[in-house]
Enzyme design. Structure first.
Site, mmCIF file in Angstrom:
data_model
loop_
_atom_site.group_PDB
_atom_site.id
_atom_site.type_symbol
_atom_site.label_atom_id
_atom_site.label_comp_id
_atom_site.label_asym_id
_atom_site.label_seq_id
_atom_site.Cartn_x
_atom_site.Cartn_y
_atom_site.Cartn_z
ATOM 1 N N LEU A 137 -12.754 -10.977 -11.496
ATOM 2 C CA LEU A 137 -13.839 -11.730 -10.881
ATOM 3 C C LEU A 137 -13.431 -12.004 -9.439
ATOM 4 O O LEU A 137 -12.245 -12.201 -9.146
ATOM 5 C CB LEU A 137 -14.076 -13.061 -11.608
ATOM 6 C CG LEU A 137 -14.585 -13.002 -13.045
ATOM 7 C CD1 LEU A 137 -14.714 -14.411 -13.614
ATOM 8 C CD2 LEU A 137 -15.927 -12.278 -13.137
ATOM 9 N N ASP A 138 -14.411 -12.040 -8.545
ATOM 10 C CA ASP A 138 -14.113 -12.395 -7.165
ATOM 11 C C ASP A 138 -13.529 -13.807 -7.104
ATOM 12 O O ASP A 138 -13.775 -14.633 -7.990
ATOM 13 C CB ASP A 138 -15.381 -12.346 -6.309
ATOM 14 C CG ASP A 138 -15.991 -10.956 -6.251
ATOM 15 O OD1 ASP A 138 -15.238 -9.976 -6.393
ATOM 16 O OD2 ASP A 138 -17.222 -10.867 -6.074
ATOM 17 N N LYS A 139 -12.788 -14.071 -6.050
ATOM 18 C CA LYS A 139 -12.143 -15.378 -5.875
ATOM 19 C C LYS A 139 -13.109 -16.533 -6.120
ATOM 20 O O LYS A 139 -12.789 -17.492 -6.834
ATOM 21 C CB LYS A 139 -11.559 -15.480 -4.462
ATOM 22 C CG LYS A 139 -11.020 -16.856 -4.103
ATOM 23 C CD LYS A 139 -10.585 -16.917 -2.649
ATOM 24 C CE LYS A 139 -10.143 -18.320 -2.268
ATOM 25 N NZ LYS A 139 -9.755 -18.412 -0.825
ATOM 26 N N THR A 141 -16.090 -16.498 -7.610
ATOM 27 C CA THR A 141 -16.941 -16.399 -8.789
ATOM 28 C C THR A 141 -16.222 -17.075 -9.948
ATOM 29 O O THR A 141 -15.034 -16.840 -10.165
ATOM 30 C CB THR A 141 -17.230 -14.931 -9.143
ATOM 31 O OG1 THR A 141 -17.946 -14.326 -8.058
ATOM 32 C CG2 THR A 141 -18.063 -14.819 -10.409
ATOM 33 N N ARG A 236 -23.561 -9.083 -6.402
ATOM 34 C CA ARG A 236 -23.797 -9.554 -5.037
ATOM 35 C C ARG A 236 -24.449 -8.475 -4.183
ATOM 36 O O ARG A 236 -25.398 -8.747 -3.422
ATOM 37 C CB ARG A 236 -22.468 -10.006 -4.415
ATOM 38 C CG ARG A 236 -21.815 -11.155 -5.172
ATOM 39 C CD ARG A 236 -20.366 -11.360 -4.754
ATOM 40 N NE ARG A 236 -20.248 -11.740 -3.351
ATOM 41 C CZ ARG A 236 -19.075 -11.837 -2.711
ATOM 42 N NH1 ARG A 236 -17.947 -11.533 -3.346
ATOM 43 N NH2 ARG A 236 -19.036 -12.208 -1.454
#
Length: 319
Positions: A137-139, A141, A236
């Site tokens: 997961l992105d930082k 998210t 996104r």
């Protein structure tokens, strides 16, 4: 300490004509392309039992076999980072990742990551590549991630991800009022002008996102997205491509847009919202050992609940 990796993958027919290193990067996605190229050159990764070159083209249907000794990832230090564990047994660990936590050490984030916390939580993960991390997961998210605690579990989960049988759902709050849900089928690759960004790109990898409307506000929408593929920044990028970027997205969000007539409090909330409004709410997969379907959910975190409350208040006030 080392551990033998012995894995096989069949090349899908749709990858006919691709370079071997491209195919290997897709089928053995837990390892970097450079590492896989080195293994091909060493003869550790073969095609139907025969050594090949990274640039060789495949026909589809061949079997890739990878046999290599993996060294323990000792360069990463265990760190006592609090983890919100949703489920754990001998094979898998499911966590609810908070926003702001980087998943894997990299330039600019050498430690203090989820990986460091996993090594502290379970010593055995030092012998599993990437401490068992099979997807990211992105930082900024939040939400559910599954971690493999054994090499066998990691192989099984990676195979499920490649076969697109892992179900992943996300809640998102977008800028703009959607009229209906839909499906985005648009390949994603590196942005041609900025290598730190992704973009819809015809030369990119196939990417499919399904989305449906949960709640509409005056100028925003709460949507639920289901991933059919798992590309970097996929939701996104896809929603921004539709011109419904996520609230708070610093990369794909564009200029801040405030609803006409919004009160000062909502304006401040939208200006100051500290991250992309995206949360991995549901995760379903087949347990590597038991064969049972595991379905887990993570409630919306407080910051997203607060954001939705303010958007509802704005909608009711302006009626």
């Amino acid at each position: 300490m080392s551990q033998t990796l012995d894995a096989q993958q069949r090349i899908p027919d749709h990858m006919a004509g691709f370079r071997l290193d491209q195919v290997a990067a897709e089928l053995f996605s837990d390892y970097s392309r450079e590492r896989l190229k080195a293994w091909i050159k060493q003869g550790a990764l073969t095609v139907d039992g025969v050594p090949a070159r990274p640039r060789d083209r495949v026909h589809g249907g061949e079997w890739l076999a990878l046999t290599v000794e993996l060294e323990e990832e000792a360069r990463f230090e265990p760190q006592d980072i609090p983890l919100q564990v949703v489920f754990e047994d001998d094979d898998v660990l499911i966590i609810d990742k908070p926003p702001g936590l980087v998943v894997h050490p990299a330039a600019g984030n050498p430690d203090g990551t989820l990986l460091n916390g996993l090594l502290h939580h379970c010593n055995a993960l030092a012998s599993v590549p990437r401490a068992g991390i099979v997807h990211r997961l992105d930082k900024d998210t939040s939400g559910l991630m599954v971690v493999a605690k054994t090499l066998a579990a990691q192989h099984a989960l990676v195979e499920q991800l490649q076969a697109r049988t892992v179900s992943r759902e996300y809640d998102a709050v977008t800028v703009g009022q959607m009229t209906a849900g839909g499906r985005v089928d648009a390949p994603i690759g590196r942005h041609p002008g900025d290598r730190k960004r992704q973009a819809v790109n015809e030369s990119g990898k196939p990417a499919v996102t399904h989305y449906r409307v949960i709640e509409r506000f005056r100028a925003h929408t709460h949507v639920r997205c289901r991933l059919e593929t798992g590309r970097t920044h996929q939701i996104r990028v896809h929603l921004a491509h539709l011109r419904y970027p996520l609230i708070g997205d610093p990369v794909y969000g564009g200029r801040l847009k405030l609803p006409a007539g919004a009160g000062d409090t909502l304006k401040e909330v939208l200006r100051e919202f500290p991250r992309q409004a995206l949360h991995a709410r549901k995760l379903a997969f087949v347990h590597p050992s038991t064969g049972a379907t595991m379905t887990l959910r993570a409630p919306l975190p407080d910051d997203l609940l607060m954001l939705l409350d303010f958007l509802r208040d704005d909608r009711e006030t302006m009626r």
